[in-house]
Design a protein around this motif. Structure first.
Motif, PDB file in Angstrom:
ATOM      1  N   SER A 103      19.061 -46.980 -22.646  1.00 56.83           N
ATOM      2  CA  SER A 103      20.213 -46.825 -21.756  1.00 56.83           C
ATOM      3  C   SER A 103      20.143 -47.765 -20.555  1.00 56.83           C
ATOM      4  CB  SER A 103      20.338 -45.387 -21.273  1.00 56.83           C
ATOM      5  OG  SER A 103      20.610 -44.550 -22.369  1.00 56.83           O
ATOM      6  N   SER A 104      19.485 -48.874 -20.717  1.00 56.57           N
ATOM      7  CA  SER A 104      19.380 -49.878 -19.663  1.00 56.57           C
ATOM      8  C   SER A 104      20.252 -51.065 -20.000  1.00 56.57           C
ATOM      9  CB  SER A 104      17.935 -50.355 -19.524  1.00 56.57           C
ATOM     10  OG  SER A 104      17.118 -49.297 -19.102  1.00 56.57           O
ATOM     11  N   HIS A 105      20.567 -51.833 -18.978  1.00 56.08           N
ATOM     12  CA  HIS A 105      21.314 -53.071 -19.163  1.00 56.08           C
ATOM     13  C   HIS A 105      20.574 -54.181 -18.451  1.00 56.08           C
ATOM     14  CE1 HIS A 105      24.604 -51.238 -21.261  1.00 56.08           C
ATOM     15  NE2 HIS A 105      24.424 -50.211 -20.448  1.00 56.08           N
ATOM     16  N   ILE A 106      20.621 -55.332 -19.031  1.00 54.26           N
ATOM     17  CA  ILE A 106      19.882 -56.467 -18.510  1.00 54.26           C
ATOM     18  C   ILE A 106      20.800 -57.362 -17.691  1.00 54.26           C
ATOM     19  CG2 ILE A 106      18.477 -58.479 -19.108  1.00 54.26           C
ATOM     20  CD1 ILE A 106      17.185 -55.733 -19.745  1.00 54.26           C
ATOM     21  N   MET A 107      20.365 -57.662 -16.473  1.00 53.54           N
ATOM     22  CA  MET A 107      21.076 -58.587 -15.604  1.00 53.54           C
ATOM     23  C   MET A 107      20.309 -59.907 -15.603  1.00 53.54           C
ATOM     24  SD  MET A 107      21.635 -56.041 -12.345  1.00 53.54           S
ATOM     25  CE  MET A 107      22.327 -57.310 -11.322  1.00 53.54           C
ATOM     26  N   SER A 122      19.674 -46.534 -16.472  1.00 57.15           N
ATOM     27  CA  SER A 122      20.749 -45.557 -16.439  1.00 57.15           C
ATOM     28  C   SER A 122      20.764 -44.821 -15.104  1.00 57.15           C
ATOM     29  CB  SER A 122      20.532 -44.571 -17.593  1.00 57.15           C
ATOM     30  OG  SER A 122      21.526 -43.604 -17.589  1.00 57.15           O
ATOM     31  N   GLY A 123      21.964 -44.669 -14.544  1.00 55.83           N
ATOM     32  CA  GLY A 123      22.127 -43.942 -13.296  1.00 55.83           C
ATOM     33  C   GLY A 123      22.245 -44.824 -12.073  1.00 55.83           C
ATOM     34  N   ASN A 124      22.106 -46.121 -12.238  1.00 55.97           N
ATOM     35  CA  ASN A 124      22.113 -47.036 -11.103  1.00 55.97           C
ATOM     36  C   ASN A 124      23.347 -47.910 -11.050  1.00 55.97           C
ATOM     37  OD1 ASN A 124      19.334 -47.000  -9.700  1.00 55.97           O
ATOM     38  ND2 ASN A 124      18.817 -47.002 -11.881  1.00 55.97           N
ATOM     39  N   LEU A 125      23.737 -48.256  -9.847  1.00 51.22           N
ATOM     40  CA  LEU A 125      24.567 -49.423  -9.601  1.00 51.22           C
ATOM     41  C   LEU A 125      23.558 -50.461  -9.134  1.00 51.22           C
ATOM     42  CD1 LEU A 125      27.226 -50.983  -9.110  1.00 51.22           C
ATOM     43  CD2 LEU A 125      27.067 -50.197  -6.754  1.00 51.22           C
ATOM     44  N   CYS A 126      23.396 -51.523  -9.890  1.00 53.76           N
ATOM     45  CA  CYS A 126      22.424 -52.562  -9.557  1.00 53.76           C
ATOM     46  C   CYS A 126      23.167 -53.753  -8.972  1.00 53.76           C
ATOM     47  CB  CYS A 126      21.639 -52.980 -10.791  1.00 53.76           C
ATOM     48  SG  CYS A 126      20.708 -51.607 -11.510  1.00 53.76           S
ATOM     49  N   ALA A 127      22.674 -54.256  -7.861  1.00 55.51           N
ATOM     50  CA  ALA A 127      23.333 -55.358  -7.166  1.00 55.51           C
ATOM     51  C   ALA A 127      22.287 -56.369  -6.731  1.00 55.51           C
ATOM     52  CB  ALA A 127      24.103 -54.833  -5.965  1.00 55.51           C
ATOM     53  N   GLY A 128      22.469 -57.616  -7.185  1.00 59.80           N
ATOM     54  CA  GLY A 128      21.542 -58.686  -6.853  1.00 59.80           C
ATOM     55  C   GLY A 128      22.172 -59.690  -5.909  1.00 59.80           C
ATOM     56  N   VAL A 149      17.259 -57.663  -6.066  1.00 61.52           N
ATOM     57  CA  VAL A 149      18.112 -56.752  -6.829  1.00 61.52           C
ATOM     58  C   VAL A 149      17.847 -55.328  -6.347  1.00 61.52           C
ATOM     59  CG1 VAL A 149      18.749 -55.912  -9.112  1.00 61.52           C
ATOM     60  CG2 VAL A 149      18.044 -58.303  -8.813  1.00 61.52           C
ATOM     61  N   PHE A 150      18.914 -54.701  -5.824  1.00 61.20           N
ATOM     62  CA  PHE A 150      18.834 -53.332  -5.329  1.00 61.20           C
ATOM     63  C   PHE A 150      19.294 -52.372  -6.419  1.00 61.20           C
ATOM     64  CE2 PHE A 150      19.212 -55.880  -1.546  1.00 61.20           C
ATOM     65  CZ  PHE A 150      18.352 -55.263  -0.657  1.00 61.20           C
ATOM     66  N   PHE A 151      18.640 -51.210  -6.480  1.00 62.45           N
ATOM     67  CA  PHE A 151      18.968 -50.164  -7.438  1.00 62.45           C
ATOM     68  C   PHE A 151      19.554 -48.994  -6.650  1.00 62.45           C
ATOM     69  CE2 PHE A 151      15.363 -52.603  -9.003  1.00 62.45           C
ATOM     70  CZ  PHE A 151      15.887 -53.076 -10.188  1.00 62.45           C
ATOM     71  N   LEU A 152      20.881 -48.919  -6.603  1.00 67.99           N
ATOM     72  CA  LEU A 152      21.565 -47.890  -5.825  1.00 67.99           C
ATOM     73  C   LEU A 152      21.791 -46.683  -6.728  1.00 67.99           C
ATOM     74  CD1 LEU A 152      24.120 -50.215  -4.020  1.00 67.99           C
ATOM     75  CD2 LEU A 152      21.762 -49.666  -3.380  1.00 67.99           C
ATOM     76  N   TYR A 153      20.901 -45.713  -6.621  1.00 66.71           N
ATOM     77  CA  TYR A 153      20.926 -44.540  -7.479  1.00 66.71           C
ATOM     78  C   TYR A 153      21.512 -43.334  -6.753  1.00 66.71           C
ATOM     79  CZ  TYR A 153      19.418 -40.806 -10.574  1.00 66.71           C
ATOM     80  OH  TYR A 153      19.410 -39.734 -11.412  1.00 66.71           O
ATOM     81  N   GLY A 166      26.840 -65.006  -0.300  1.00 73.99           N
ATOM     82  CA  GLY A 166      26.836 -65.800  -1.516  1.00 73.99           C
ATOM     83  C   GLY A 166      27.019 -64.980  -2.781  1.00 73.99           C
ATOM     84  N   VAL A 167      26.847 -65.689  -3.885  1.00 67.94           N
ATOM     85  CA  VAL A 167      27.102 -65.121  -5.207  1.00 67.94           C
ATOM     86  C   VAL A 167      25.844 -64.483  -5.779  1.00 67.94           C
ATOM     87  CG1 VAL A 167      27.765 -65.725  -7.579  1.00 67.94           C
ATOM     88  CG2 VAL A 167      28.957 -66.762  -5.645  1.00 67.94           C
ATOM     89  N   GLY A 168      26.040 -63.336  -6.418  1.00 67.64           N
ATOM     90  CA  GLY A 168      24.956 -62.639  -7.095  1.00 67.64           C
ATOM     91  C   GLY A 168      25.498 -61.937  -8.328  1.00 67.64           C
ATOM     92  N   GLN A 169      24.816 -60.915  -8.756  1.00 72.89           N
ATOM     93  CA  GLN A 169      25.206 -60.150  -9.944  1.00 72.89           C
ATOM     94  C   GLN A 169      25.272 -58.673  -9.593  1.00 72.89           C
ATOM     95  OE1 GLN A 169      24.928 -60.563 -13.749  1.00 72.89           O
ATOM     96  NE2 GLN A 169      25.717 -62.588 -13.322  1.00 72.89           N
TER      97      GLN A 169
END
Length: 165
Positions: free
Chosen positions: A39-43, A86-92, A103-107, A119-122
């Motif tokens: 249930s993970s996603h790769i950035m 799973s459960g995170n909004l991830c922001a790089g 990359v922050f893991f906003l859970y 600037g630009v991130g993911q």
């Protein structure tokens, strides 16, 4: 997908989400709607920003991006995978203090104030039933990230805070 189209679709989806959440008694729990490893996603972080001679001389005074309240994070280089569980909004976002992406893991459900995000991130919203809202300096909604479970590139410069639920 263009920012305008994402905003329009996000606004409509946010309205539906608000209506649906009025009838739901349980909190949003994250899960993936696509098959993926655990249930993970790769950035994959975009290429590092180009530094000019002036920017290089300012690197000594560079400040690392932060969020408040505090959240877990990792540093990574361009092109390297980062797992968004799973459960995170991830922001790089680019961290000029170390020359890597942070990359922050906003859970935890909260409104996170952003400092030194430029600037630009993911980002990827790996939650279910919880849209994430990106706010500008005056508190206006700039964008809505639906729980699409796929990473997207984003310019963090105008974003002052994020609510992940």
């Amino acid at each position: 997908m263009s920012r305008t189209r994402r905003s329009t679709l996000g606004g409509a989806a946010a309205l539906l989400w608000v209506l649906a959440s009025a009838f739901a008694a349980t909190p949003a729990h994250a899960t993936s709607d696509t098959p993926s490893e655990g249930s993970s996603h790769i950035m994959i972080m975009p290429p590092a920003p180009r530094e000019t001679a002036a920017a290089s001389s300012r690197a000594v005074a560079a400040v690392s991006p932060t969020v408040s309240p505090a959240a877990d994070y990792v540093h990574t280089t361009s092109g390297n995978p980062v797992e968004c569980t799973s459960g995170n909004l991830c922001a790089g976002v680019w961290d000029p203090a170390v020359g890597k992406y942070k990359v922050f893991f906003l859970y935890r459900c909260a409104q996170y104030s952003l400092s030194y995000w430029n600037g630009v991130g993911q980002a990827v919203n790996n939650q279910i039933g919880a849209a994430a809202f990106f706010y500008g300096q005056n508190g206006q909604v700039l964008d809505v990230a639906l729980p699409e479970n796929r990473p997207f590139t984003y310019d963090w410069t105008p974003v002052w805070s994020i609510r992940n639920c």
